[in-house]
Design a protein around this motif. Structure first.
Motif, PDB file in Angstrom:
ATOM      1  N   UNK A 668     -34.768  44.731  61.963  1.00  6.58           N
ATOM      2  CA  UNK A 668     -33.813  45.847  62.046  1.00  6.58           C
ATOM      3  C   UNK A 668     -33.459  46.381  60.659  1.00  6.58           C
ATOM      4  N   UNK A 669     -33.596  45.524  59.637  1.00  9.18           N
ATOM      5  CA  UNK A 669     -33.348  45.978  58.259  1.00  9.18           C
ATOM      6  C   UNK A 669     -34.490  46.877  57.781  1.00  9.18           C
ATOM      7  N   UNK A 670     -35.650  46.758  58.440  1.00 13.74           N
ATOM      8  CA  UNK A 670     -36.843  47.476  57.968  1.00 13.74           C
ATOM      9  C   UNK A 670     -37.192  48.708  58.799  1.00 13.74           C
ATOM     10  N   UNK A 671     -36.834  48.667  60.089  1.00 10.68           N
ATOM     11  CA  UNK A 671     -37.118  49.803  60.976  1.00 10.68           C
ATOM     12  C   UNK A 671     -35.987  49.931  61.977  1.00 10.68           C
ATOM     13  N   UNK A 672     -35.504  51.119  62.183  1.00 13.23           N
ATOM     14  CA  UNK A 672     -34.550  51.372  63.268  1.00 13.23           C
ATOM     15  C   UNK A 672     -35.029  52.581  64.040  1.00 13.23           C
ATOM     16  N   UNK A 673     -34.723  52.579  65.349  1.00 12.39           N
ATOM     17  CA  UNK A 673     -35.121  53.736  66.144  1.00 12.39           C
ATOM     18  C   UNK A 673     -34.087  53.994  67.212  1.00 12.39           C
ATOM     19  N   UNK A 674     -33.978  55.265  67.602  1.00 17.00           N
ATOM     20  CA  UNK A 674     -33.158  55.600  68.763  1.00 17.00           C
ATOM     21  C   UNK A 674     -33.999  56.524  69.634  1.00 17.00           C
ATOM     22  N   UNK A 675     -33.360  57.310  70.499  1.00 10.61           N
ATOM     23  CA  UNK A 675     -34.143  58.113  71.435  1.00 10.61           C
ATOM     24  C   UNK A 675     -34.876  59.257  70.738  1.00 10.61           C
ATOM     25  N   UNK A 676     -34.422  59.654  69.554  1.00  9.99           N
ATOM     26  CA  UNK A 676     -35.017  60.843  68.949  1.00  9.99           C
ATOM     27  C   UNK A 676     -35.555  60.620  67.541  1.00  9.99           C
ATOM     28  N   UNK A 677     -35.369  59.443  66.991  1.00  8.22           N
ATOM     29  CA  UNK A 677     -35.856  59.274  65.625  1.00  8.22           C
ATOM     30  C   UNK A 677     -36.212  57.825  65.310  1.00  8.22           C
ATOM     31  N   UNK A 678     -37.047  57.680  64.298  1.00  2.79           N
ATOM     32  CA  UNK A 678     -37.412  56.367  63.756  1.00  2.79           C
ATOM     33  C   UNK A 678     -37.082  56.426  62.267  1.00  2.79           C
ATOM     34  N   UNK A 679     -36.360  55.429  61.779  1.00  5.01           N
ATOM     35  CA  UNK A 679     -36.038  55.405  60.353  1.00  5.01           C
ATOM     36  C   UNK A 679     -36.662  54.166  59.727  1.00  5.01           C
ATOM     37  N   UNK A 681     -37.163  51.599  56.522  1.00  6.91           N
ATOM     38  CA  UNK A 681     -36.388  51.033  55.412  1.00  6.91           C
ATOM     39  C   UNK A 681     -34.924  51.470  55.444  1.00  6.91           C
ATOM     40  N   UNK A 682     -34.272  51.402  56.611  1.00  8.33           N
ATOM     41  CA  UNK A 682     -32.891  51.891  56.724  1.00  8.33           C
ATOM     42  C   UNK A 682     -31.876  50.983  56.028  1.00  8.33           C
ATOM     43  N   UNK A 683     -32.200  49.719  55.858  1.00  2.33           N
ATOM     44  CA  UNK A 683     -31.213  48.785  55.294  1.00  2.33           C
ATOM     45  C   UNK A 683     -31.963  47.769  54.428  1.00  2.33           C
ATOM     46  N   UNK A 684     -32.713  48.309  53.477  1.00  8.75           N
ATOM     47  CA  UNK A 684     -33.558  47.458  52.640  1.00  8.75           C
ATOM     48  C   UNK A 684     -32.697  46.777  51.568  1.00  8.75           C
ATOM     49  N   UNK A 710     -41.245  49.535  44.894  1.00 11.33           N
ATOM     50  CA  UNK A 710     -40.053  50.059  44.210  1.00 11.33           C
ATOM     51  C   UNK A 710     -39.093  50.706  45.209  1.00 11.33           C
ATOM     52  N   UNK A 711     -38.984  50.120  46.400  1.00  9.95           N
ATOM     53  CA  UNK A 711     -38.076  50.563  47.450  1.00  9.95           C
ATOM     54  C   UNK A 711     -38.482  51.900  48.061  1.00  9.95           C
ATOM     55  N   UNK A 712     -39.664  52.404  47.745  1.00  9.84           N
ATOM     56  CA  UNK A 712     -40.125  53.703  48.285  1.00  9.84           C
ATOM     57  C   UNK A 712     -41.339  53.490  49.172  1.00  9.84           C
ATOM     58  N   UNK A 713     -41.358  54.238  50.273  1.00 12.86           N
ATOM     59  CA  UNK A 713     -42.496  54.170  51.180  1.00 12.86           C
ATOM     60  C   UNK A 713     -43.761  54.618  50.452  1.00 12.86           C
ATOM     61  N   UNK A 714     -44.813  53.802  50.562  1.00  9.30           N
ATOM     62  CA  UNK A 714     -46.058  54.194  49.879  1.00  9.30           C
ATOM     63  C   UNK A 714     -47.191  54.433  50.873  1.00  9.30           C
ATOM     64  N   UNK A 715     -47.017  53.968  52.099  1.00  8.45           N
ATOM     65  CA  UNK A 715     -48.105  54.109  53.066  1.00  8.45           C
ATOM     66  C   UNK A 715     -47.498  54.061  54.458  1.00  8.45           C
ATOM     67  N   UNK A 716     -48.013  54.899  55.362  1.00 11.38           N
ATOM     68  CA  UNK A 716     -47.525  54.852  56.748  1.00 11.38           C
ATOM     69  C   UNK A 716     -48.608  55.321  57.700  1.00 11.38           C
ATOM     70  N   UNK A 717     -48.896  54.460  58.666  1.00  9.17           N
ATOM     71  CA  UNK A 717     -49.751  54.869  59.781  1.00  9.17           C
ATOM     72  C   UNK A 717     -48.928  54.655  61.041  1.00  9.17           C
ATOM     73  N   UNK A 727     -38.613  62.359  65.398  1.00 10.99           N
ATOM     74  CA  UNK A 727     -39.059  62.474  64.004  1.00 10.99           C
ATOM     75  C   UNK A 727     -39.031  61.110  63.330  1.00 10.99           C
ATOM     76  N   UNK A 728     -39.804  60.989  62.275  1.00  8.85           N
ATOM     77  CA  UNK A 728     -39.838  59.751  61.494  1.00  8.85           C
ATOM     78  C   UNK A 728     -39.271  60.045  60.111  1.00  8.85           C
ATOM     79  N   UNK A 729     -38.308  59.225  59.706  1.00  7.60           N
ATOM     80  CA  UNK A 729     -37.628  59.420  58.424  1.00  7.60           C
ATOM     81  C   UNK A 729     -37.854  58.214  57.527  1.00  7.60           C
ATOM     82  N   UNK A 730     -37.941  58.481  56.231  1.00  2.00           N
ATOM     83  CA  UNK A 730     -37.998  57.384  55.259  1.00  2.00           C
ATOM     84  C   UNK A 730     -37.384  57.875  53.966  1.00  2.00           C
ATOM     85  N   UNK A 731     -36.591  57.040  53.338  1.00  2.00           N
ATOM     86  CA  UNK A 731     -35.929  57.393  52.081  1.00  2.00           C
ATOM     87  C   UNK A 731     -35.247  58.759  52.172  1.00  2.00           C
TER      88      UNK A 731
END
Ligand code: FUC
Length: 747
Positions: A668-679, A681-684, A710-717, A727-731
């Motif tokens: 849950x610290x690394x991925x969170x989702x609800x009905x409309x979004x995926x976040x 690194x929400x609580x890294x 460095x706390x930033x998303x570098x790759x996503x599949x 939608x998918x959100x990061x940083x």
């Protein structure tokens, strides 16, 4: 700086000594059969369980006195006479019997080895990836290896003992049980037939047996009284099965002996290598779906007991990742399609009188056991939870009718193998009619993770309707208002200032019934059914009390602003924070004021609690998007006071919910989702600046593989199993707005 490459020891839990006690022994399981492996050199022990071996038999706990007292208890509560309501309810509204039956052990397999001299090069290892337990050592110049596994492919426990010098193995094997039964002293291998135990006035209804086969390479085996004596062997394979006559909660007509014979014959027809290969394949089909890497330091090379002792000092991010791997291992080993759900101890229990009966406690513990399965890509492991709710939707009907005069079905704060659903243990704990709403809301969350496949929505819908009907019939107007509340109820286990837990309309109930009604409405709309029911539920939902903020700025646990005046301000339950997690009702983006109040409540409650209490708090801090605080709480869990040397959660004593809740919290610290979004690194936390997570699932049927530095998303599949419109959100940035079915590389 930790390195994020994978490492050969990533999946190993190892010890340099035999287990001195059960909390150091290591667990094997195929969902149904459980073994705790001690790895002793002179005496080895496998403590054995079978998941349907409970005390008692089918029974109905309906108390005919309950319904005639319902109105009076309600009236006393509304008049402010809480203690009187409590006493009356405790005398008349509890189930009969007042307790439920218990999960009990089958017994212990003891192996006494000839060798009694010093040994060297000892190690025992649980390999999580292959679900193998291995003990090896050298004694008298002979290298001895014992490998064991509980096979989900072939339904037996397999133990192979081998020596590197021909004919050097000798031992005496015995099976001992505290259950009533007899040891067969003439069968060629160990065999025991017995019954379960009568308890709480419920007659023993189960027959059960342990049966085995022994396969020798060299040497001989013979029976000597209760024991089996092996001499001069080079290798020995023991195949063990335990079966009971349980078929369903209301049917105990199975034939355990025939089933054990059939399974042992089938397994004996396969070579050890074939059994091992089939077992590993069945395990890895689930286990290999997710990989987590939070970075390695030299700490990862230490024995697990040392790592638990040192985690609070930092510098071992891989122990948090190992906790996720272990949680997934435990889920696969204790909960598979067709088995019983994981109880308070999963399937591993050595006591005839285990703590809290090792039952299914449904005011947090049962639910927490299933927080990990969906995000951890183990939907199959969730299956026994669905089957449990299907049972309860039947057994809970008589209870709803008998105790409340209501349609539908009800579950209170506990159930057992026999699917009893009455209030038990005392009004203070048991008189909580909302267990059914919680398990139903959790079923719907499972549907959300799966991306709403029609067959699953159809399977879930009648369960939701039944759970909702109960509340349509039992919600009552709060005098002087237009509000509807549950009454009598409790905010689980927390005594309020008027000297009892008994109350009406606690925050958690309102949140749970809202989730239940929303789920039912949503399922009905998806299936295009029951327009009138939808309208009725919408009307009732609007009359449920909304969450309130109290005088300390906290989220109120009750309709009354009692929070600051309770006898136990640091109570382990945080029921009113259900709305933050596991529910999606309150969050920092859509309801920041309520989220701030929840944060205040969490501060007041404090971080330290039982294992599961800590597990819940990790998830709550993660949802409140405070990764560093979540990590501080994780340090309380990965600590010798809350984790035993085998990494089992210490309530204390052992209770498995903290393992599942804590592992879910890391995800849950690394991925969170609800009905409309995926976040992402929400609580890294600052401890995990770089890492990789692949195979994690989000609501909407999406599987993610991502990495960060460095706390930033570098790759996503991201791989969608159905079209994804969120939608998918990061940083803080939107990375995608919708996904077609299939895999998309987004970063
Ligand atoms: C609830 C909790 C206890 C324990 C028990 C099994 O009653 O309050 O801490 O976990 O379940």
């Amino acid at each position: 700086m930790p390195v994020t490459d994978s490492h050969p020891t990533d999946h190993l839990l190892w010890h340099g000594d035999p287990a001195g006690d059960w909390n150091s022994a290591l667990p094997l399981g195929n969902g149904r059969l459980g073994a705790m492996c001690f790895g002793g050199v002179v005496r080895d022990e496998f403590q054995l369980n079978e998941d349907t071996l409970w005390s008692g038999g089918p029974y109905s706990p309906v108390n005919p006195e309950a319904l005639p007292h319902l109105e009076e208890v309600r009236a006393l509560l509304f008049a402010g006479s809480y203690r009187e309501a409590h006493d009356l309810a405790d005398r008349h509204m509890m189930g009969r019997p007042y307790l439920q039956s218990a999960y009990q052990p089958a017994g212990r397999l003891l192996l006494d080895f000839d060798n009694r001299t010093l040994y060297s090069d000892y190690r025992r290892v649980l390999d999580l990836q292959n679900a193998l337990h291995e003990t090896h050592y050298t004694a008298d110049g002979v290298r001895v290896v014992r490998e064991s596994f509980a096979s989900a492919a072939d339904h037996v426990l397999v133990i192979r003992i081998s020596a590197d010098r021909p004919r050097a193995l000798g031992f005496v094997a015995e099976f001992v049980s505290e259950q009533p039964g007899v040891v067969d002293t003439v069968a060629p291998s160990l065999r025991f037939t017995g019954t379960n135990r009568r308890e709480i006035g419920i007659p023993a209804a189960l027959r059960w047996c342990l049966d085995s086969r022994i396969i020798l390479e060299d040497g001989t085996s013979r029976r000597d009284g209760h024991t089996l004596v092996v001499t001069g062997a080079t290798a020995v394979t023991l195949l063990i099965d335990i079966e009971t006559s349980f078929r369903r909660f209301d049917d105990v007509s199975g034939d355990p002996e025939a089933l054990a014979t059939q399974r042992l014959e089938a397994a004996s027809a396969l070579s050890y290598e074939a059994l091992r290969t089939r077992h590993i394949a069945a395990h890895r089909a689930l286990y290999d779906r997710l990989e987590i890497n939070l970075g390695h330091t030299s700490s990862a090379a230490h024995a697990v007991g040392d790592r638990i002792r040192n985690f609070e000092h930092g510098n071992d991010p891989d122990l948090a990742a190992l906790y996720v791997r272990y949680g997934r291992y435990l889920a696969i080993s204790s909960s598979r399609p067709g088995t019983q759900p994981a109880n308070l101890q999963g399937i591993w229990n050595k006591e005839m009188r285990p703590p809290w009966g090792s039952k299914y406690t449904s005011n947090i513990n049962l639910q927490m056991n299933y927080w990990l399965a969906d995000p951890a890509n183990l939907a199959e492991c969730f299956e026994p939870f669905i089957a449990l709710v299907e049972d309860l939707a039947q057994s809970g009907q008589a209870l709803a009718r008998g105790h409340y005069g209501a349609r539908g079905w009800v579950l209170h704060h506990n159930t057992d193998l026999w699917r009893a659903s009455a209030p038990v243990d005392g009004a203070q704990w048991g008189l909580w009619p909302t267990g059914g709403a919680w398990v139903s809301a959790q079923l719907w969350d499972h549907v959300r993770y799966a991306g709403y496949p029609r067959a699953l929505v159809e399977r879930t819908y009648p369960l939701l309707v039944g759970a909702s009907q109960f509340f349509i019939d039992t919600l009552v107007p709060l005098p002087g208002t237009d509000l509807l509340v549950t009454a009598p109820s409790v905010s689980p286990e927390n005594i309020h200032p008027l000297g009892t837990t008994l109350c009406y309309g606690p925050a958690m109930d309102n949140q749970l019934v809202r989730d239940l009604f929303d789920a039912t409405i949503s399922a009905a709309i998806r299936l295009g059914r029951d327009r009138e029911l939808v309208t009725a539920l919408e009307g009732l939902r609007a009359r449920l009390p909304t969450d309130r903020i109290g005088k300390a700025g906290q989220l109120q646990e009750w309709l009354q602003d009692w929070d600051m005046d309770v006898p136990e301000i640091h109570h382990r339950h945080v029921s009113h924070l259900y709305a933050i997690y596991p529910s999606l009702q309150i969050d920092t983006v859509h309801s920041p004021e309520l989220a701030a109040a929840a944060r205040r409540s969490l501060h007041i409650r404090g971080d330290d609690a039982t294992g599961w209490g800590i597990g819940w708090r990790i998830n709550l801090w993660a949802r409140l998007r405070d990764g560093n605080h979540a990590h501080d709480v994780l340090k309380l869990l990965l600590h010798p006071t809350r984790s035993y040397p085998n990494l089992f959660d210490a309530h204390p004593p052992f209770q498995i919910d903290g393992n599942f809740g804590g592992a879910a919290g890391v995800l849950e610290m690394l991925v969170q989702s609800d009905e409309t979004s995926i976040t992402l690194l929400p609580a890294l936390p600052s401890e995990w600046p770089a890492g990789r997570l692949s195979g994690v699932r989000a609501r909407g049927g999406v599987t993610l593989d991502f990495a960060w530095e460095n706390r930033k998303l570098t790759r996503l599949k991201a791989t969608a199993s159905v079209p994804y419109f969120g939608k998918i959100l990061a940083n803080g940035v939107t990375v995608a707005t919708e996904l077609a079915v299939g895999a998309s590389t987004l970063v």
